[in-house]
Design an enzyme around this catalytic site. Structure first.
Site, PDB file in Angstrom:
ATOM      1  N   GLY A  46     -15.638  32.796  92.087  1.00  0.00           N
ATOM      2  CA  GLY A  46     -16.509  32.552  90.943  1.00  0.00           C
ATOM      3  C   GLY A  46     -17.944  32.826  91.334  1.00  0.00           C
ATOM      4  O   GLY A  46     -18.206  33.707  92.150  1.00  0.00           O
ATOM      5  N   GLU A  47     -18.847  32.041  90.810  1.00  0.00           N
ATOM      6  CA  GLU A  47     -20.268  32.240  91.095  1.00  0.00           C
ATOM      7  C   GLU A  47     -20.803  30.988  91.801  1.00  0.00           C
ATOM      8  O   GLU A  47     -20.926  29.938  91.190  1.00  0.00           O
ATOM      9  CB  GLU A  47     -21.000  32.521  89.773  1.00  0.00           C
ATOM     10  CG  GLU A  47     -22.386  33.070  89.936  1.00  0.00           C
ATOM     11  CD  GLU A  47     -22.468  34.228  90.933  1.00  0.00           C
ATOM     12  OE1 GLU A  47     -21.698  35.194  90.807  1.00  0.00           O
ATOM     13  OE2 GLU A  47     -23.311  34.155  91.837  1.00  0.00           O
ATOM     14  N   SER A  48     -21.121  31.137  93.068  1.00  0.00           N
ATOM     15  CA  SER A  48     -21.426  29.949  93.877  1.00  0.00           C
ATOM     16  C   SER A  48     -22.707  29.234  93.455  1.00  0.00           C
ATOM     17  O   SER A  48     -22.824  28.017  93.623  1.00  0.00           O
ATOM     18  CB  SER A  48     -21.476  30.318  95.355  1.00  0.00           C
ATOM     19  OG  SER A  48     -22.487  31.264  95.596  1.00  0.00           O
ATOM     20  N   CYS A  78     -13.256  33.254  98.402  1.00  0.00           N
ATOM     21  CA  CYS A  78     -14.476  33.997  98.054  1.00  0.00           C
ATOM     22  C   CYS A  78     -15.640  33.049  97.748  1.00  0.00           C
ATOM     23  O   CYS A  78     -16.250  32.530  98.669  1.00  0.00           O
ATOM     24  CB  CYS A  78     -14.200  34.980  96.929  1.00  0.00           C
ATOM     25  SG  CYS A  78     -15.470  36.259  96.867  1.00  0.00           S
ATOM     26  N   ARG A 107     -23.714  35.919 101.718  1.00  0.00           N
ATOM     27  CA  ARG A 107     -23.219  36.265 100.371  1.00  0.00           C
ATOM     28  C   ARG A 107     -23.342  37.750 100.087  1.00  0.00           C
ATOM     29  O   ARG A 107     -24.223  38.410 100.628  1.00  0.00           O
ATOM     30  CB  ARG A 107     -24.042  35.546  99.295  1.00  0.00           C
ATOM     31  CG  ARG A 107     -23.831  34.076  99.223  1.00  0.00           C
ATOM     32  CD  ARG A 107     -24.674  33.498  98.092  1.00  0.00           C
ATOM     33  NE  ARG A 107     -24.266  34.039  96.800  1.00  0.00           N
ATOM     34  CZ  ARG A 107     -24.998  33.963  95.693  1.00  0.00           C
ATOM     35  NH1 ARG A 107     -26.175  33.412  95.718  1.00  0.00           N
ATOM     36  NH2 ARG A 107     -24.551  34.464  94.567  1.00  0.00           N
ATOM     37  N   ILE A 136     -14.131  41.005  96.052  1.00  0.00           N
ATOM     38  CA  ILE A 136     -15.035  41.227  94.907  1.00  0.00           C
ATOM     39  C   ILE A 136     -16.392  40.602  95.234  1.00  0.00           C
ATOM     40  O   ILE A 136     -16.503  39.383  95.371  1.00  0.00           O
ATOM     41  CB  ILE A 136     -14.487  40.587  93.608  1.00  0.00           C
ATOM     42  CG1 ILE A 136     -13.087  41.145  93.288  1.00  0.00           C
ATOM     43  CG2 ILE A 136     -15.431  40.852  92.434  1.00  0.00           C
ATOM     44  CD1 ILE A 136     -12.364  40.406  92.181  1.00  0.00           C
ATOM     45  N   ARG A 137     -17.395  41.430  95.349  1.00  0.00           N
ATOM     46  CA  ARG A 137     -18.722  40.948  95.788  1.00  0.00           C
ATOM     47  C   ARG A 137     -18.534  39.907  96.902  1.00  0.00           C
ATOM     48  O   ARG A 137     -19.055  38.793  96.852  1.00  0.00           O
ATOM     49  CB  ARG A 137     -19.517  40.365  94.611  1.00  0.00           C
ATOM     50  CG  ARG A 137     -19.997  41.456  93.651  1.00  0.00           C
ATOM     51  CD  ARG A 137     -20.826  40.907  92.515  1.00  0.00           C
ATOM     52  NE  ARG A 137     -20.035  40.038  91.663  1.00  0.00           N
ATOM     53  CZ  ARG A 137     -20.263  38.735  91.473  1.00  0.00           C
ATOM     54  NH1 ARG A 137     -21.275  38.144  92.046  1.00  0.00           N
ATOM     55  NH2 ARG A 137     -19.480  38.034  90.691  1.00  0.00           N
ATOM     56  N   HIS A 172      -9.451  37.369  97.572  1.00  0.00           N
ATOM     57  CA  HIS A 172      -8.863  36.586  96.474  1.00  0.00           C
ATOM     58  C   HIS A 172      -7.328  36.655  96.457  1.00  0.00           C
ATOM     59  O   HIS A 172      -6.762  37.445  95.694  1.00  0.00           O
ATOM     60  CB  HIS A 172      -9.327  37.156  95.128  1.00  0.00           C
ATOM     61  CG  HIS A 172     -10.782  37.019  94.870  1.00  0.00           C
ATOM     62  ND1 HIS A 172     -11.321  35.984  94.144  1.00  0.00           N
ATOM     63  CD2 HIS A 172     -11.825  37.797  95.228  1.00  0.00           C
ATOM     64  CE1 HIS A 172     -12.630  36.126  94.062  1.00  0.00           C
ATOM     65  NE2 HIS A 172     -12.962  37.220  94.712  1.00  0.00           N
ATOM     66  N   GLU A 174      -5.439  34.821  94.938  1.00  0.00           N
ATOM     67  CA  GLU A 174      -5.011  34.430  93.583  1.00  0.00           C
ATOM     68  C   GLU A 174      -4.891  35.645  92.668  1.00  0.00           C
ATOM     69  O   GLU A 174      -4.219  35.592  91.641  1.00  0.00           O
ATOM     70  CB  GLU A 174      -5.973  33.386  92.992  1.00  0.00           C
ATOM     71  CG  GLU A 174      -7.374  33.856  92.609  1.00  0.00           C
ATOM     72  CD  GLU A 174      -8.354  33.869  93.782  1.00  0.00           C
ATOM     73  OE1 GLU A 174      -7.905  33.873  94.954  1.00  0.00           O
ATOM     74  OE2 GLU A 174      -9.571  33.903  93.507  1.00  0.00           O
TER      75      GLU A 174
HETATM   76  N1  GLN Z   1     -20.735  36.770  95.050  1.00  0.00           N
HETATM   77  C1  GLN Z   1     -20.229  35.545  94.538  1.00  0.00           C
HETATM   78  C2  GLN Z   1     -21.127  34.383  94.939  1.00  0.00           C
HETATM   79  O1  GLN Z   1     -22.001  34.541  95.698  1.00  0.00           O
HETATM   80  C3  GLN Z   1     -18.820  35.294  95.034  1.00  0.00           C
HETATM   81  C4  GLN Z   1     -17.926  36.367  94.480  1.00  0.00           C
HETATM   82  C5  GLN Z   1     -16.542  35.935  94.165  1.00  0.00           C
HETATM   83  O2  GLN Z   1     -16.138  34.780  94.251  1.00  0.00           O
HETATM   84  N2  GLN Z   1     -15.803  36.905  93.759  1.00  0.00           N
HETATM   85  O3  GLN Z   1     -20.940  33.309  94.448  1.00  0.00           O
END
Ligand code: GLN
Length: 196
Positions: A46-48, A78, A107, A136-137, A172, A174
C-alpha cells in the site's frame, strides 16, 4: 487460528483471499480491539506514508508494537516491510513507522524505469526454486542485523527476511496467487502459538 490483515488501504482483499484458501479465519484490522483477537498480523502492500499516519492516529501502532514484542507473528509485504523497519533511509518528512525489525530499508529504491516488474526468485528455506515475485515501487533492504535471516535474495539484496516472529518481503506474494509464503507464515504462527 485467526489471522488479521491491516485494512486501512492497499492489498487487503488479496491477502484475505489467500488466507481463506488456506482454511484460516481472517479479520480485517482497523482498530486496537480487533488486534486483540488475532494470532498473527499481515501488513499488506500500500502507501506507507498514509498508513503510518493512520496507525498513529488510531493507536494501533502501540498495540502492534506490544503484541509483536510479546511474540505475535507479523509479516509485512512491500509497504509492510517499510513500516516494520527500525531504520528508514531517505525519509525527509519523517513518516511514522512501527520500527519492529532490525533492518534498514530504502523506499521506492528501484527508480522510475523499474517501477513494477516480476521475477522468479529462489527461496531455499522453503525448498522453492522459482517463486513468482511481483515488485511494485518496491523498497530495498540495505542492511540486516545479526539476528535477521535472509531467506531470499534478488540482485544481491535481501527481499525476504525473518527475525524470530517477524517477517518482511519487498515483493507482493498476495498478488502472485502462490500461497507458499503465506503457508510458511501460518506455520510460524502455529510454532509461536504458545508464546502469544
Ligand atoms: N512505495 C510504497 C511506499 O513507500 C510501497 C509500495 C507498495 O507497497 N507496493 O509506501
Amino acid at each position: 487460528m485467526k489471522v488479521g490483515v491491516l485494512a486501512f488501504q492497499g492489498d487487503v482483499e488479496e491477502h484475505l483471499e489467500i488466507l481463506k484458501t488456506l482454511g484460516v479465519q481472517t479479520i480485517a484490522v482497523k482498530r486496537p480491539y480487533e488486534l486483540e483477537i488475532v494470532d498473527g498480523l499481515i501488513l499488506p502492500g500500500g502507501e506507507s506514508t498514509t498508513v503510518g499516519l493512520l496507525l498513529k492516529e488510531t493507536g494501533l501502532d502501540q498495540a502492534i508494537r506490544k503484541r509483536a514484542k510479546e511474540g505475535m507473528p507479523v509479516w509485512g509485504t512491500c509497504m509492510g516491510i517499510i513500516l516494520m523497519a527500525k531504520k528508514l533511509l531517505d525519509n525527509p518528512i519523517e513518516q511514522p513507522i512501527l520500527g519492529l525489525m532490525d533492518i534498514t530499508v530504502r523506499r521506492n529504491a528501484f527508480g522510475r524505469q523499474r517501477e513494477s516488474f516480476e521475477e522468479e526468485i529462489s527461496i531455499p528455506a522453503l525448498k522453492c526454486e522459482a517463486f513468482p515475485s511481483v515488485f511494485i515501487r518496491a523498497p530495498i533492504v540495505e542492511a540486516v542485523g545479526p539476528e535477521v535471516e535472509t531467506m531470499a535474495l534478488y540482485q544481491g539484496k535481501a527481499v525476504l527476511v525473518q527475525e524470530k516472529n517477524l517477517m518482511g518481503s519487498t515483493f507482493h506474494p498476495e498478488i502472485a496467487k502462490d500461497s507458499r509464503i503465506h503457508q510458511h507464515f501460518l506455520n510460524l504462527i502455529k510454532e509461536r502459538g504458545s508464546n502469544n
